[in-house]
Design a protein around this motif. Structure first.
Motif, PDB file in Angstrom:
ATOM      1  N   SER A 111       8.666-100.210   6.239  1.00  0.00           N
ATOM      2  CA  SER A 111       9.302-100.034   4.931  1.00  0.00           C
ATOM      3  C   SER A 111      10.821-100.150   5.039  1.00  0.00           C
ATOM      4  CB  SER A 111       8.935 -98.672   4.348  1.00  0.00           C
ATOM      5  OG  SER A 111       9.506 -97.629   5.124  1.00  0.00           O
ATOM      6  N   SER A 112      11.458-100.365   3.891  1.00  0.00           N
ATOM      7  CA  SER A 112      12.922-100.446   3.882  1.00  0.00           C
ATOM      8  C   SER A 112      13.553 -99.089   4.185  1.00  0.00           C
ATOM      9  CB  SER A 112      13.418-100.968   2.530  1.00  0.00           C
ATOM     10  OG  SER A 112      13.116-100.061   1.489  1.00  0.00           O
ATOM     11  N   LEU A 113      12.887 -98.002   3.787  1.00  0.00           N
ATOM     12  CA  LEU A 113      13.416 -96.679   4.092  1.00  0.00           C
ATOM     13  C   LEU A 113      13.373 -96.412   5.597  1.00  0.00           C
ATOM     14  CD1 LEU A 113      14.583 -94.012   3.178  1.00  0.00           C
ATOM     15  CD2 LEU A 113      12.267 -93.225   2.623  1.00  0.00           C
ATOM     16  N   TRP A 146      20.051 -89.932  -4.953  1.00  0.00           N
ATOM     17  CA  TRP A 146      21.346 -90.325  -4.390  1.00  0.00           C
ATOM     18  C   TRP A 146      21.171 -90.889  -2.977  1.00  0.00           C
ATOM     19  CZ3 TRP A 146      24.191 -87.676  -0.409  1.00  0.00           C
ATOM     20  CH2 TRP A 146      25.538 -88.074  -0.278  1.00  0.00           C
ATOM     21  N   LEU A 147      20.294 -90.284  -2.202  1.00  0.00           N
ATOM     22  CA  LEU A 147      20.049 -90.771  -0.846  1.00  0.00           C
ATOM     23  C   LEU A 147      19.326 -92.111  -0.847  1.00  0.00           C
ATOM     24  CD1 LEU A 147      18.992 -87.377   0.767  1.00  0.00           C
ATOM     25  CD2 LEU A 147      21.021 -88.712   1.379  1.00  0.00           C
ATOM     26  N   LEU A 148      18.474 -92.329  -1.817  1.00  0.00           N
ATOM     27  CA  LEU A 148      17.716 -93.582  -1.898  1.00  0.00           C
ATOM     28  C   LEU A 148      18.538 -94.738  -2.449  1.00  0.00           C
ATOM     29  CD1 LEU A 148      14.350 -92.214  -3.323  1.00  0.00           C
ATOM     30  CD2 LEU A 148      14.611 -93.358  -1.107  1.00  0.00           C
ATOM     31  N   ASP A 149      19.569 -94.435  -3.227  1.00  0.00           N
ATOM     32  CA  ASP A 149      20.200 -95.431  -4.093  1.00  0.00           C
ATOM     33  C   ASP A 149      21.529 -95.989  -3.621  1.00  0.00           C
ATOM     34  OD1 ASP A 149      18.391 -95.899  -6.055  1.00  0.00           O
ATOM     35  OD2 ASP A 149      19.114 -94.341  -7.389  1.00  0.00           O
ATOM     36  N   GLY A 150      22.018 -95.591  -2.479  1.00  0.00           N
ATOM     37  CA  GLY A 150      23.316 -96.105  -2.054  1.00  0.00           C
ATOM     38  C   GLY A 150      23.344 -97.628  -2.037  1.00  0.00           C
ATOM     39  N   ALA A 151      24.485 -98.192  -2.392  1.00  0.00           N
ATOM     40  CA  ALA A 151      24.609 -99.651  -2.466  1.00  0.00           C
ATOM     41  C   ALA A 151      24.758-100.225  -1.058  1.00  0.00           C
ATOM     42  CB  ALA A 151      25.815-100.018  -3.320  1.00  0.00           C
ATOM     43  N   GLY A 152      23.666-100.643  -0.475  1.00  0.00           N
ATOM     44  CA  GLY A 152      23.697-101.217   0.866  1.00  0.00           C
ATOM     45  C   GLY A 152      23.253-100.212   1.916  1.00  0.00           C
ATOM     46  N   ARG A 153      22.738-100.746   3.007  1.00  0.00           N
ATOM     47  CA  ARG A 153      22.175 -99.908   4.067  1.00  0.00           C
ATOM     48  C   ARG A 153      23.212 -98.998   4.711  1.00  0.00           C
ATOM     49  NH1 ARG A 153      17.655-102.933   6.398  1.00  0.00           N
ATOM     50  NH2 ARG A 153      16.564-101.698   4.806  1.00  0.00           N
ATOM     51  N   ASN A 154      24.408 -99.506   4.953  1.00  0.00           N
ATOM     52  CA  ASN A 154      25.437 -98.670   5.572  1.00  0.00           C
ATOM     53  C   ASN A 154      25.817 -97.499   4.678  1.00  0.00           C
ATOM     54  OD1 ASN A 154      25.575-100.043   7.957  1.00  0.00           O
ATOM     55  ND2 ASN A 154      27.435-101.197   7.455  1.00  0.00           N
ATOM     56  N   GLU A 155      25.904 -97.737   3.370  1.00  0.00           N
ATOM     57  CA  GLU A 155      26.246 -96.644   2.465  1.00  0.00           C
ATOM     58  C   GLU A 155      25.130 -95.618   2.422  1.00  0.00           C
ATOM     59  OE1 GLU A 155      27.863 -94.054  -0.380  1.00  0.00           O
ATOM     60  OE2 GLU A 155      28.711 -95.404   1.129  1.00  0.00           O
ATOM     61  N   ARG A 156      23.878 -96.053   2.433  1.00  0.00           N
ATOM     62  CA  ARG A 156      22.762 -95.092   2.429  1.00  0.00           C
ATOM     63  C   ARG A 156      22.755 -94.279   3.719  1.00  0.00           C
ATOM     64  NH1 ARG A 156      20.196 -99.646  -0.004  1.00  0.00           N
ATOM     65  NH2 ARG A 156      19.071-100.198   1.920  1.00  0.00           N
ATOM     66  N   ARG A 157      23.039 -94.923   4.826  1.00  0.00           N
ATOM     67  CA  ARG A 157      23.107 -94.188   6.091  1.00  0.00           C
ATOM     68  C   ARG A 157      24.277 -93.213   6.091  1.00  0.00           C
ATOM     69  NH1 ARG A 157      21.962 -99.552   9.871  1.00  0.00           N
ATOM     70  NH2 ARG A 157      19.677 -99.469   9.755  1.00  0.00           N
ATOM     71  N   ARG A 158      25.412 -93.636   5.537  1.00  0.00           N
ATOM     72  CA  ARG A 158      26.561 -92.737   5.474  1.00  0.00           C
ATOM     73  C   ARG A 158      26.251 -91.514   4.617  1.00  0.00           C
ATOM     74  NH1 ARG A 158      30.691 -90.999   2.604  1.00  0.00           N
ATOM     75  NH2 ARG A 158      29.895 -92.035   0.734  1.00  0.00           N
ATOM     76  N   ARG A 159      25.549 -91.715   3.504  1.00  0.00           N
ATOM     77  CA  ARG A 159      25.187 -90.586   2.656  1.00  0.00           C
ATOM     78  C   ARG A 159      24.271 -89.618   3.396  1.00  0.00           C
ATOM     79  NH1 ARG A 159      24.175 -92.948  -3.528  1.00  0.00           N
ATOM     80  NH2 ARG A 159      26.287 -93.794  -3.802  1.00  0.00           N
ATOM     81  N   LEU A 187      30.188 -96.714  10.602  1.00  0.00           N
ATOM     82  CA  LEU A 187      30.132 -96.316   9.191  1.00  0.00           C
ATOM     83  C   LEU A 187      31.483 -95.778   8.728  1.00  0.00           C
ATOM     84  CD1 LEU A 187      26.699 -94.436   9.130  1.00  0.00           C
ATOM     85  CD2 LEU A 187      27.162 -96.836   8.596  1.00  0.00           C
ATOM     86  N   PRO A 188      31.753 -95.849   7.422  1.00  0.00           N
ATOM     87  CA  PRO A 188      32.957 -95.201   6.884  1.00  0.00           C
ATOM     88  C   PRO A 188      32.910 -93.701   7.179  1.00  0.00           C
ATOM     89  CG  PRO A 188      31.976 -96.674   5.257  1.00  0.00           C
ATOM     90  CD  PRO A 188      30.986 -96.565   6.382  1.00  0.00           C
ATOM     91  N   PRO A 189      34.051 -93.033   7.096  1.00  0.00           N
ATOM     92  CA  PRO A 189      34.091 -91.600   7.417  1.00  0.00           C
ATOM     93  C   PRO A 189      33.083 -90.795   6.595  1.00  0.00           C
ATOM     94  CG  PRO A 189      36.307 -92.476   7.184  1.00  0.00           C
ATOM     95  CD  PRO A 189      35.378 -93.562   6.749  1.00  0.00           C
ATOM     96  N   LEU A 190      32.479 -89.821   7.240  1.00  0.00           N
ATOM     97  CA  LEU A 190      31.559 -88.921   6.548  1.00  0.00           C
ATOM     98  C   LEU A 190      32.379 -87.978   5.669  1.00  0.00           C
ATOM     99  CD1 LEU A 190      29.079 -87.993   9.435  1.00  0.00           C
ATOM    100  CD2 LEU A 190      29.041 -89.964   7.893  1.00  0.00           C
ATOM    101  N   THR A 191      31.904 -87.746   4.472  1.00  0.00           N
ATOM    102  CA  THR A 191      32.593 -86.858   3.537  1.00  0.00           C
ATOM    103  C   THR A 191      31.626 -85.801   3.037  1.00  0.00           C
ATOM    104  OG1 THR A 191      32.084 -88.354   1.697  1.00  0.00           O
ATOM    105  CG2 THR A 191      34.222 -88.625   2.783  1.00  0.00           C
TER     106      THR A 191
END
Length: 255
Positions: free
Chosen positions: A37-39, A99-112, A158-162
């Protein structure tokens, strides 16, 4: 408040959805994502810090919050505050999953996902400090877990974790469920006011039923839940629950 003073008809669609998710002895978990799966692809480099684990836990917690209100309503034990606080918790839980499922792109979802894990372990570290607890054996502390999480984020570039802000999570998740972000935020803000014992929600989202003058001349106002104000919150919870179930199923199935 008696059951006669509380109609609750607007809650029935949400309560029906919750009942459908109940098992004999526990709430039915969302299934683990299929390997193809994509998840699962999102989660592959995250090790134990997967998004799926956070989503499934948030989903179950949301069911429990909403089901607590269902059971209180069935028992005729509805007060002016609990319906707001319980659905506030459910709304936050379902929104977090989206919110965890919907990030725009794989890197953003991983960052979230890693940002939420980082906050989780920050809270764990605080609790360990408060209680003087140290994991036994080979167990790692919250601080050590945070270091692991940040190492994964660095390794993936990944971009910085916030630190995730609940209000921002709600605003970001609302459009996925077909909802207007500012309206969802407004309902959540009122619910949070009740949860924290603030004064203003009683003026904006409760109905006065009686006033009793005390010996000192000060009046005590009897308040009940304003169903017209509470209804949108219930509808937002139901919409987010349905969308979370639907979206998770799509992302967790093999393709």
């Amino acid at each position: 408040m008696s059951t006669q003073a509380f109609n609750a008809a607007y809650l029935l669609p949400l309560f029906h959805a919750i009942e459908q998710a109940r098992g004999d002895d526990a709430y039915q978990q969302l299934p683990a994502p299929a390997p193809a799966s994509s998840l699962a692809a999102d989660d592959a480099p995250l090790g134990p810090y997967s998004a799926a684990h956070l989503i499934r836990n948030s989903y179950t917690a949301g069911l429990a919050h909403a089901d607590a209100l269902r059971r209180l309503t069935a028992a005729g034990e509805v007060d002016p505050t609990s319906p707001w606080t319980l659905l506030r918790g459910a709304l936050e839980n379902f929104a977090t999953g989206l919110w965890l499922l919907d990030g725009a792109g794989r890197n953003e979802r991983r960052r979230r996902a890693l940002s939420l894990w980082d906050e989780d372990m920050r809270n764990r570290h605080q609790h360990e400090q408060d209680t003087g607890h140290h994991p036994s054996g080979a167990g790692r502390t919250g601080a050590q877990r945070r270091a692991e999480i940040r190492d994964i984020a660095d390794r993936l570039g990944l971009p910085p974790l916030t630190r995730p802000a609940t209000h921002q999570i709600l605003l970001a998740a609302a459009p996925s469920a077909g909802l207007t972000a500012v309206k969802v935020g407004a309902a959540w803000r009122a619910a949070s006011g009740f949860a924290h014992g603030r004064y203003w929600p009683n003026l904006r989202a409760s109905q006065p039923r009686a006033a009793v003058e005390g010996d000192d001349g000060i009046h005590t106002i009897a308040l009940v839940i304003d169903e017209g104000q509470h209804r949108p919150l219930a509808e937002y919870c139901h919409s987010m629950l349905h969308r979370l179930q639907e979206h998770y199923t799509a992302r967790a199935q093999a393709r």
